[in-house]
Scaffold this motif. Structure first.
Motif, PDB file in Angstrom:
ATOM      1  N   LEU A  35       0.848  -1.198   0.000  1.00  0.00           N
ATOM      2  CA  LEU A  35       0.000   0.000   0.000  1.00  0.00           C
ATOM      3  C   LEU A  35       0.879   1.242   0.000  1.00  0.00           C
ATOM      4  N   THR A  36       0.586   2.177  -0.895  1.00  0.00           N
ATOM      5  CA  THR A  36       1.352   3.427  -1.006  1.00  0.00           C
ATOM      6  C   THR A  36       0.391   4.612  -0.996  1.00  0.00           C
ATOM      7  N   PRO A  37       0.853   5.789  -0.587  1.00  0.00           N
ATOM      8  CA  PRO A  37      -0.051   6.945  -0.488  1.00  0.00           C
ATOM      9  C   PRO A  37      -0.400   7.585  -1.824  1.00  0.00           C
ATOM     10  N   THR A  38       0.484   7.496  -2.832  1.00  0.00           N
ATOM     11  CA  THR A  38       0.256   8.209  -4.085  1.00  0.00           C
ATOM     12  C   THR A  38       0.378   7.293  -5.291  1.00  0.00           C
ATOM     13  N   ARG A  39      -0.202   7.738  -6.400  1.00  0.00           N
ATOM     14  CA  ARG A  39      -0.116   6.980  -7.656  1.00  0.00           C
ATOM     15  C   ARG A  39       1.326   6.875  -8.114  1.00  0.00           C
ATOM     16  N   GLU A  40       2.041   8.022  -8.021  1.00  0.00           N
ATOM     17  CA  GLU A  40       3.429   8.036  -8.483  1.00  0.00           C
ATOM     18  C   GLU A  40       4.275   7.017  -7.731  1.00  0.00           C
ATOM     19  N   LEU A  41       4.077   6.934  -6.425  1.00  0.00           N
ATOM     20  CA  LEU A  41       4.862   5.989  -5.649  1.00  0.00           C
ATOM     21  C   LEU A  41       4.462   4.553  -5.970  1.00  0.00           C
ATOM     22  N   ILE A  55       4.466  -5.600   7.303  1.00  0.00           N
ATOM     23  CA  ILE A  55       5.669  -4.762   7.287  1.00  0.00           C
ATOM     24  C   ILE A  55       5.227  -3.311   7.182  1.00  0.00           C
ATOM     25  N   LEU A  56       5.733  -2.465   8.047  1.00  0.00           N
ATOM     26  CA  LEU A  56       5.336  -1.055   8.063  1.00  0.00           C
ATOM     27  C   LEU A  56       6.586  -0.183   7.968  1.00  0.00           C
ATOM     28  N   PHE A  57       6.593   0.687   6.953  1.00  0.00           N
ATOM     29  CA  PHE A  57       7.661   1.670   6.811  1.00  0.00           C
ATOM     30  C   PHE A  57       7.078   3.065   6.957  1.00  0.00           C
ATOM     31  N   SER A  58       7.736   3.897   7.751  1.00  0.00           N
ATOM     32  CA  SER A  58       7.248   5.251   7.988  1.00  0.00           C
ATOM     33  C   SER A  58       8.426   6.133   8.363  1.00  0.00           C
ATOM     34  N   ALA A  59       8.451   7.346   7.824  1.00  0.00           N
ATOM     35  CA  ALA A  59       9.535   8.272   8.164  1.00  0.00           C
ATOM     36  C   ALA A  59       9.392   8.778   9.593  1.00  0.00           C
ATOM     37  N   THR A  60       8.145   8.927  10.045  1.00  0.00           N
ATOM     38  CA  THR A  60       7.865   9.375  11.411  1.00  0.00           C
ATOM     39  C   THR A  60       6.929   8.371  12.075  1.00  0.00           C
ATOM     40  N   MET A  61       6.835   8.439  13.374  1.00  0.00           N
ATOM     41  CA  MET A  61       5.991   7.491  14.113  1.00  0.00           C
ATOM     42  C   MET A  61       4.991   8.226  15.001  1.00  0.00           C
ATOM     43  N   PRO A  62       4.019   8.935  14.413  1.00  0.00           N
ATOM     44  CA  PRO A  62       2.996   9.585  15.232  1.00  0.00           C
ATOM     45  C   PRO A  62       2.137   8.536  15.950  1.00  0.00           C
ATOM     46  N   ARG A  98     -14.833  -7.467  -6.091  1.00  0.00           N
ATOM     47  CA  ARG A  98     -14.315  -8.827  -5.976  1.00  0.00           C
ATOM     48  C   ARG A  98     -13.352  -9.166  -7.115  1.00  0.00           C
ATOM     49  N   THR A  99     -12.727  -8.148  -7.670  1.00  0.00           N
ATOM     50  CA  THR A  99     -11.715  -8.391  -8.706  1.00  0.00           C
ATOM     51  C   THR A  99     -10.342  -8.601  -8.078  1.00  0.00           C
ATOM     52  N   ILE A 100     -10.197  -8.235  -6.802  1.00  0.00           N
ATOM     53  CA  ILE A 100      -9.013  -8.582  -6.019  1.00  0.00           C
ATOM     54  C   ILE A 100      -9.504  -9.206  -4.722  1.00  0.00           C
ATOM     55  N   ARG A 101      -9.050 -10.436  -4.451  1.00  0.00           N
ATOM     56  CA  ARG A 101      -9.412 -11.134  -3.219  1.00  0.00           C
ATOM     57  C   ARG A 101      -8.155 -11.276  -2.364  1.00  0.00           C
ATOM     58  N   LEU A 102      -8.312 -11.020  -1.112  1.00  0.00           N
ATOM     59  CA  LEU A 102      -7.166 -10.999  -0.210  1.00  0.00           C
ATOM     60  C   LEU A 102      -7.056 -12.258   0.643  1.00  0.00           C
ATOM     61  N   GLY A 103      -7.801 -13.311   0.294  1.00  0.00           N
ATOM     62  CA  GLY A 103      -7.820 -14.526   1.111  1.00  0.00           C
ATOM     63  C   GLY A 103      -6.508 -15.279   1.136  1.00  0.00           C
ATOM     64  N   ASP A 104      -5.692 -15.143   0.080  1.00  0.00           N
ATOM     65  CA  ASP A 104      -4.418 -15.863   0.026  1.00  0.00           C
ATOM     66  C   ASP A 104      -3.218 -14.972   0.327  1.00  0.00           C
ATOM     67  N   ILE A 105      -3.485 -13.764   0.784  1.00  0.00           N
ATOM     68  CA  ILE A 105      -2.394 -12.825   1.054  1.00  0.00           C
ATOM     69  C   ILE A 105      -1.500 -13.362   2.166  1.00  0.00           C
ATOM     70  N   ARG A 106      -0.206 -13.354   1.907  1.00  0.00           N
ATOM     71  CA  ARG A 106       0.761 -13.820   2.902  1.00  0.00           C
ATOM     72  C   ARG A 106       1.591 -12.669   3.471  1.00  0.00           C
ATOM     73  N   THR A 107       1.626 -11.530   2.718  1.00  0.00           N
ATOM     74  CA  THR A 107       2.436 -10.384   3.152  1.00  0.00           C
ATOM     75  C   THR A 107       1.696  -9.089   2.842  1.00  0.00           C
ATOM     76  N   VAL A 108       1.662  -8.176   3.796  1.00  0.00           N
ATOM     77  CA  VAL A 108       1.123  -6.829   3.584  1.00  0.00           C
ATOM     78  C   VAL A 108       2.208  -5.832   3.968  1.00  0.00           C
ATOM     79  N   ILE A 109       2.461  -4.864   3.066  1.00  0.00           N
ATOM     80  CA  ILE A 109       3.491  -3.853   3.295  1.00  0.00           C
ATOM     81  C   ILE A 109       2.845  -2.479   3.250  1.00  0.00           C
ATOM     82  N   LEU A 110       3.026  -1.700   4.283  1.00  0.00           N
ATOM     83  CA  LEU A 110       2.538  -0.320   4.327  1.00  0.00           C
ATOM     84  C   LEU A 110       3.734   0.589   4.096  1.00  0.00           C
ATOM     85  N   ASP A 111       3.804   1.208   2.931  1.00  0.00           N
ATOM     86  CA  ASP A 111       4.943   2.059   2.572  1.00  0.00           C
ATOM     87  C   ASP A 111       4.563   3.518   2.774  1.00  0.00           C
ATOM     88  N   GLU A 112       5.401   4.266   3.491  1.00  0.00           N
ATOM     89  CA  GLU A 112       5.136   5.666   3.855  1.00  0.00           C
ATOM     90  C   GLU A 112       3.800   5.776   4.596  1.00  0.00           C
TER      91      GLU A 112
END
Length: 469
Positions: free
Chosen positions: A76-82, A179-186, A138-152
């Motif tokens: 998951l990313t905050p912007t289209r460009e990223l 997995i969570l990546f963040s520049a700050t930790m509010p 239902r064009t994306i199903r998350l039932g088999d997801i093994r990893t979730v990454i939160l970027d920024e």
């Protein structure tokens, strides 16, 4: 590459890293790859430019190589460009594997995305809103997801995506790696981590490492009504190949971009109110060098990764140290040197000192460049171009005409004329910009105070190449 091999990375990934020009892991990669390969959840306090995409991308492909043919990971990313940038880098990392990543973001035809999803990508790189749209269809199903990454993650929080992120995480299996990546930790990010991450490892890249030693940092103390003139002089003197000028607001970006274009610069602006199509056109032109000055808000530039950005100009001082670090991180990338220069009014000096204290990096003060220095800088650059061309050779077809000219004109006059043609001439086009949005700066007591608004200002001089008229 031996250091990467000691991290237990497979030959296919090592081959891809070699193709990408990687030589040794960055600090975040060296610390994160073993943790993620072991399957642990992770919180990484790092930002764009530290190599975090490869830090989570390398272990991700190692896991997917041996996994089922289904969507196994979501980034998951905050912007289209990223989203586009991360997907591109992931696909380079996995170029010699059977797995691939697909960017999914708002602004692109959803039917086109559905068609691409039928090719069964193993990794989805998405903005939260568009991923929610696909989940509802239902064009994306998350039932088999093994990893979730939160970027920024902090930027997603700032943009109001926290509820969507919680819904997405709630739709994935409990037995997953997060997995969570963040520049700050509010605090909201800390709360999110406590709810959805299990016994995570914590890796922090300190602020002084984030500012990158290769970036030279300077500031000029100047009144608001002189800023534009001085920016133009700096551009003339330094002649950056590619540069980014940061403005605080969308309106400021529009006005600055238009003012620079009126002065003859190859400039354009991006911010959140532009259509996705327009933003992609501007960024494509910037990457290709069709425009060499990009005027942007900080949010619009998040995730922007363009090699060759040599100069960052903070026309408006950033609101906080984290924003400052994010901005200047657009230069000094891939081991290249860069310059970050901030224009500061006298009342903003205390805020600049706070940025210095937080980032643990001295920002050097330089004097205001004069108009004469700008002209001299242009002449110096013209001389360098001439000498470079002499060294490059391939001048035979011009030597005959040169000899004819030297027969009738002395060499000093001839070279003087050439330098005059190559040096930009002063431009007195009047440009009027509105005052900047007042900055909430930190006082000595730690409280916030508003700065008074400034008035209009009309820059006086700037030079322009006649061929740009």
């Amino acid at each position: 590459m031996n250091t990467f091999k000691t991290l237990g990375i497979s030959d296919k990934i090592i081959r891809a890293l070699n193709e990408m020009g990687f030589e040794e892991p960055t600090p975040i990669q060296e610390q994160a790859i073993p943790v993620l390969t072991a399957g642990r959840d992770l919180i990484g306090q790092a930002q764009t430019g530290t190599g975090k995409t490869a830090a989570f991308g390398i272990p991700l492909f190692e896991k997917i190589i041996h996994g089922p043919e289904a969507v196994q990971a979501v980034v998951l990313t905050p912007t289209r460009e990223l989203a586009i940038q991360v997907a591109e880098e992931l696909n380079r990392i996995g170029q010699f594997t059977e797995a691939h990543a697909l960017p999914v973001y708002g602004g692109q035809d959803i039917l086109r995305q559905i068609k691409s999803l039928k090719r069964r990508p193993q990794i989805i790189v998405a903005t939260p809103g568009r991923l929610m749209d696909h989940m509802e269809r239902r064009t994306i199903r998350l039932g088999d997801i093994r990893t979730v990454i939160l970027d920024e993650a902090d930027e997603m929080l700032n943009m109001g995506f926290i509820d969507d992120i919680e819904k997405i995480l709630g739709a994935t299996p409990d037995e997953r790696q997060t997995i969570l990546f963040s520049a700050t930790m509010p605090r909201p990010i800390q709360n999110l981590a406590r709810r959805f991450l299990k016994n995570p490892a914590l890796i922090q890249i300190k602020a002084k490492e984030l500012t990158v030693p290769l970036i030279e940092q300077q500031y000029i103390e100047i009144q608001d009504n002189q800023k534009f003139d001085v920016l133009c002089r700096l551009l003339d003197m330094q002649a950056p190949e590619l540069s980014i000028v940061f403005g605080r607001t969308k309106r400021r970006v529009d006005e600055l971009a238009e003012a620079l274009k009126k002065r003859g610069y190859l400039a354009d602006g991006i911010h959140g109110d532009l259509t996705q199509g327009r933003r992609e056109i501007v960024l494509r032109q910037f990457r290709k060098g069709i425009i060499d000055i990009l005027v942007a808000t900080e949010v619009a530039a998040r995730g922007l990764d363009v090699t060759g950005v040599s100069h960052i100009y903070n026309f408006d001082i950033p609101q906080d140290p984290d924003s400052y670090v994010h901005r200047i991180g657009r230069t000094g990338r891939a081991g290249q040197a860069g310059l970050a220069l901030t224009l500061v009014s006298p009342r903003e000096l205390s805020h600049l000192r706070y940025i210095e204290q937080t980032t643990k990096r001295k920002i050097d003060r330089i004097p205001i460049p004069t108009a004469t220095e700008a002209v001299e800088g242009q002449q110096r650059l013209a001389v360098e171009k001439l000498l470079h061309q002499v060294q490059a050779g391939n001048l035979d077809q011009y030597k005959g005409r040169a000899k004819e000219l030297l027969a009738s004109v002395d060499s000093v006059s001839l070279l003087s004329a050439a330098l005059k043609l190559m040096t930009k001439e002063p431009d007195t086009t009047p440009v009027k910009l509105l005052a900047a949005t007042p900055l909430r700066v930190r006082s000595s007591g730690g409280h916030q105070r508003k700065q008074p608004k400034t008035g209009y200002f009309t820059p006086k001089t700037k030079s322009r190449n006649k061929s740009w008229k």
